[in-house]
Design a protein around this motif. Structure first.
Motif, mmCIF file in Angstrom:
data_model
loop_
_atom_site.group_PDB
_atom_site.id
_atom_site.type_symbol
_atom_site.label_atom_id
_atom_site.label_comp_id
_atom_site.label_asym_id
_atom_site.label_seq_id
_atom_site.Cartn_x
_atom_site.Cartn_y
_atom_site.Cartn_z
ATOM 1 N N LEU A 165 0.829 -1.203 0.000
ATOM 2 C CA LEU A 165 0.000 0.000 0.000
ATOM 3 C C LEU A 165 0.864 1.254 0.000
ATOM 4 N N GLY A 166 0.419 2.267 -0.715
ATOM 5 C CA GLY A 166 1.166 3.518 -0.764
ATOM 6 C C GLY A 166 0.389 4.567 -1.526
ATOM 7 N N ALA A 167 1.082 5.598 -1.904
ATOM 8 C CA ALA A 167 0.483 6.677 -2.694
ATOM 9 C C ALA A 167 0.774 6.431 -4.171
ATOM 10 N N PRO A 168 -0.123 6.842 -5.062
ATOM 11 C CA PRO A 168 0.106 6.645 -6.495
ATOM 12 C C PRO A 168 1.321 7.427 -6.986
ATOM 13 N N ARG A 169 2.033 6.816 -7.948
ATOM 14 C CA ARG A 169 3.202 7.478 -8.523
ATOM 15 C C ARG A 169 2.784 8.249 -9.766
ATOM 16 N N SER A 170 3.152 9.493 -9.805
ATOM 17 C CA SER A 170 2.775 10.334 -10.946
ATOM 18 C C SER A 170 3.673 10.101 -12.160
ATOM 19 N N ASP A 171 4.798 9.377 -11.945
ATOM 20 C CA ASP A 171 5.732 9.185 -13.061
ATOM 21 C C ASP A 171 5.493 7.871 -13.793
ATOM 22 N N ILE A 172 4.421 7.152 -13.474
ATOM 23 C CA ILE A 172 4.119 5.880 -14.127
ATOM 24 C C ILE A 172 2.964 6.075 -15.093
ATOM 25 N N ALA A 173 3.194 5.704 -16.354
ATOM 26 C CA ALA A 173 2.157 5.781 -17.377
ATOM 27 C C ALA A 173 1.605 4.389 -17.644
ATOM 28 N N HIS A 174 0.300 4.279 -17.771
ATOM 29 C CA HIS A 174 -0.341 3.011 -18.113
ATOM 30 C C HIS A 174 -0.412 2.923 -19.636
ATOM 31 N N VAL A 175 0.321 1.953 -20.189
ATOM 32 C CA VAL A 175 0.470 1.845 -21.647
ATOM 33 C C VAL A 175 -0.136 0.533 -22.123
ATOM 34 N N SER A 176 -1.034 0.608 -23.094
ATOM 35 C CA SER A 176 -1.611 -0.583 -23.698
ATOM 36 C C SER A 176 -0.732 -1.021 -24.864
ATOM 37 N N VAL A 177 -0.259 -2.287 -24.805
ATOM 38 C CA VAL A 177 0.639 -2.785 -25.847
ATOM 39 C C VAL A 177 0.138 -4.127 -26.356
ATOM 40 N N SER A 178 0.484 -4.430 -27.590
ATOM 41 C CA SER A 178 0.146 -5.703 -28.211
ATOM 42 C C SER A 178 1.410 -6.564 -28.268
ATOM 43 N N VAL A 179 1.331 -7.748 -27.648
ATOM 44 C CA VAL A 179 2.494 -8.642 -27.551
ATOM 45 C C VAL A 179 2.105 -10.008 -28.104
ATOM 46 N N PRO A 180 2.955 -10.650 -28.902
ATOM 47 C CA PRO A 180 2.644 -12.006 -29.370
ATOM 48 C C PRO A 180 2.388 -12.936 -28.184
ATOM 49 N N SER A 181 1.331 -13.720 -28.246
ATOM 50 C CA SER A 181 0.977 -14.603 -27.133
ATOM 51 C C SER A 181 2.117 -15.530 -26.759
ATOM 52 N N ALA A 182 2.888 -15.982 -27.766
ATOM 53 C CA ALA A 182 4.000 -16.886 -27.500
ATOM 54 C C ALA A 182 5.115 -16.213 -26.705
ATOM 55 N N GLN A 183 5.124 -14.880 -26.667
ATOM 56 C CA GLN A 183 6.169 -14.151 -25.967
ATOM 57 C C GLN A 183 5.706 -13.659 -24.588
ATOM 58 N N VAL A 184 4.557 -14.169 -24.137
ATOM 59 C CA VAL A 184 4.039 -13.813 -22.809
ATOM 60 C C VAL A 184 4.036 -15.074 -21.951
ATOM 61 N N PRO A 185 4.812 -15.144 -20.887
ATOM 62 C CA PRO A 185 4.805 -16.337 -20.027
ATOM 63 C C PRO A 185 3.401 -16.634 -19.521
ATOM 64 N N PRO A 186 3.020 -17.914 -19.436
ATOM 65 C CA PRO A 186 1.672 -18.274 -18.977
ATOM 66 C C PRO A 186 1.357 -17.768 -17.568
ATOM 67 N N SER A 187 2.378 -17.567 -16.748
ATOM 68 C CA SER A 187 2.159 -17.144 -15.365
ATOM 69 C C SER A 187 1.883 -15.652 -15.228
ATOM 70 N N VAL A 188 2.050 -14.900 -16.307
ATOM 71 C CA VAL A 188 1.859 -13.446 -16.237
ATOM 72 C C VAL A 188 0.390 -13.121 -16.022
ATOM 73 N N ARG A 189 0.104 -12.297 -15.028
ATOM 74 C CA ARG A 189 -1.249 -11.845 -14.734
ATOM 75 C C ARG A 189 -1.165 -10.434 -14.166
ATOM 76 N N SER A 190 -2.294 -9.868 -13.812
ATOM 77 C CA SER A 190 -2.287 -8.538 -13.200
ATOM 78 C C SER A 190 -1.447 -8.568 -11.927
ATOM 79 N N GLY A 191 -0.545 -7.621 -11.827
ATOM 80 C CA GLY A 191 0.341 -7.557 -10.673
ATOM 81 C C GLY A 191 1.700 -8.178 -10.893
ATOM 82 N N SER A 192 1.879 -8.934 -11.973
ATOM 83 C CA SER A 192 3.193 -9.525 -12.262
ATOM 84 C C SER A 192 4.202 -8.435 -12.596
ATOM 85 N N VAL A 193 5.453 -8.710 -12.277
ATOM 86 C CA VAL A 193 6.542 -7.800 -12.627
ATOM 87 C C VAL A 193 7.371 -8.470 -13.720
ATOM 88 N N VAL A 194 7.587 -7.771 -14.813
ATOM 89 C CA VAL A 194 8.265 -8.349 -15.979
ATOM 90 C C VAL A 194 9.324 -7.390 -16.505
#
Length: 215
Positions: free
Chosen positions: A115-144
């Motif tokens: 828990l903390g305060a929101p960071r103003s220097d982080i932008a939420h970016v929507s990107v398109s990635v090949p499914s084969a290049q996304v590990p199956p374990s990746v979900r919301s909250g994962s760090v990559v």
């Protein structure tokens, strides 16, 4: 056996005797009672060592604000009592800043560090990635880490790191509604520093983005 009067003699009466202290059955009984008492005390004592902690009742993504309605009580027994200090117990007061710095899964306890305060220097970016290049374990909250594959035809070129330790804000399942077949549309929290953000945006949808999970 007949007596002189022609009647049968009654057998002599046998009196029940109290087992003496040397009787092994007595000591076996005492031992069983003692074992039962010890086991029962340990079970009750172990139950008493559990503590009431807050856990979440639904999946929360980075950037969500933790609300009291998201919490439920979970009783936990910590191997090391000091470990409980890393999480919020039901007797703890939640901070005013309840912005989630990473996602929390259903049933997961609430770490203080999340828990903390929101960071103003982080932008939420929507990107398109090949499914084969996304590990199956990746979900919301994962760090990559986000890597760029070589451009087509550049046989001698190597993949290079675009930006490290990026949080996945949203990770919906692959769907034809998200563009080209075999693509995953993800929302990444990228530091808005110009260069890193530009690399990710430029490579999005070109089949060059690769994600590497960091646990």
């Amino acid at each position: 056996m007949l007596n002189s009067s022609g009647n049968l003699d009654a057998p002599p009466a046998l009196r029940a005797t109290t087992p003496g202290w040397r009787d092994p059955r007595l000591w076996i009984g005492v031992a069983l009672v003692a074992v039962s008492v010890v086991v029962g005390a340990r079970v009750v004592g172990g139950a008493d060592e559990s503590v009431a902690m807050w856990s979440v009742s639904r999946e929360l993504a980075p950037g969500d604000v933790l609300e009291p309605s998201d919490l439920e009580v979970t009783r936990v027994r910590f191997a090391q009592p000091a470990d409980a200090r890393a999480y919020f117990g039901v007797d703890d007061e939640l901070p005013a800043d309840r912005y989630l710095l990473r996602g929390i899964g259903v049933g997961e306890m609430v770490p203080r560090a999340v828990l903390g305060a929101p960071r103003s220097d982080i932008a939420h970016v929507s990107v398109s990635v090949p499914s084969a290049q996304v590990p199956p374990s990746v979900r919301s909250g994962s760090v990559v880490d986000v890597w760029l594959a070589p451009r087509p035809g550049a046989e001698t070129a190597r993949a290079r790191l675009a930006v490290s330790e990026v949080t996945v804000v949203e990770a919906p399942r692959a769907s034809s509604g998200f563009g080209a077949e075999g693509q995953r549309q993800l929302v990444l929290g990228v530091a808005d520093e110009g260069v890193d953000l530009a690399r990710v945006l430029t490579a999005s949808g070109t089949d060059r983005l690769m994600l590497v999970g960091r646990g």
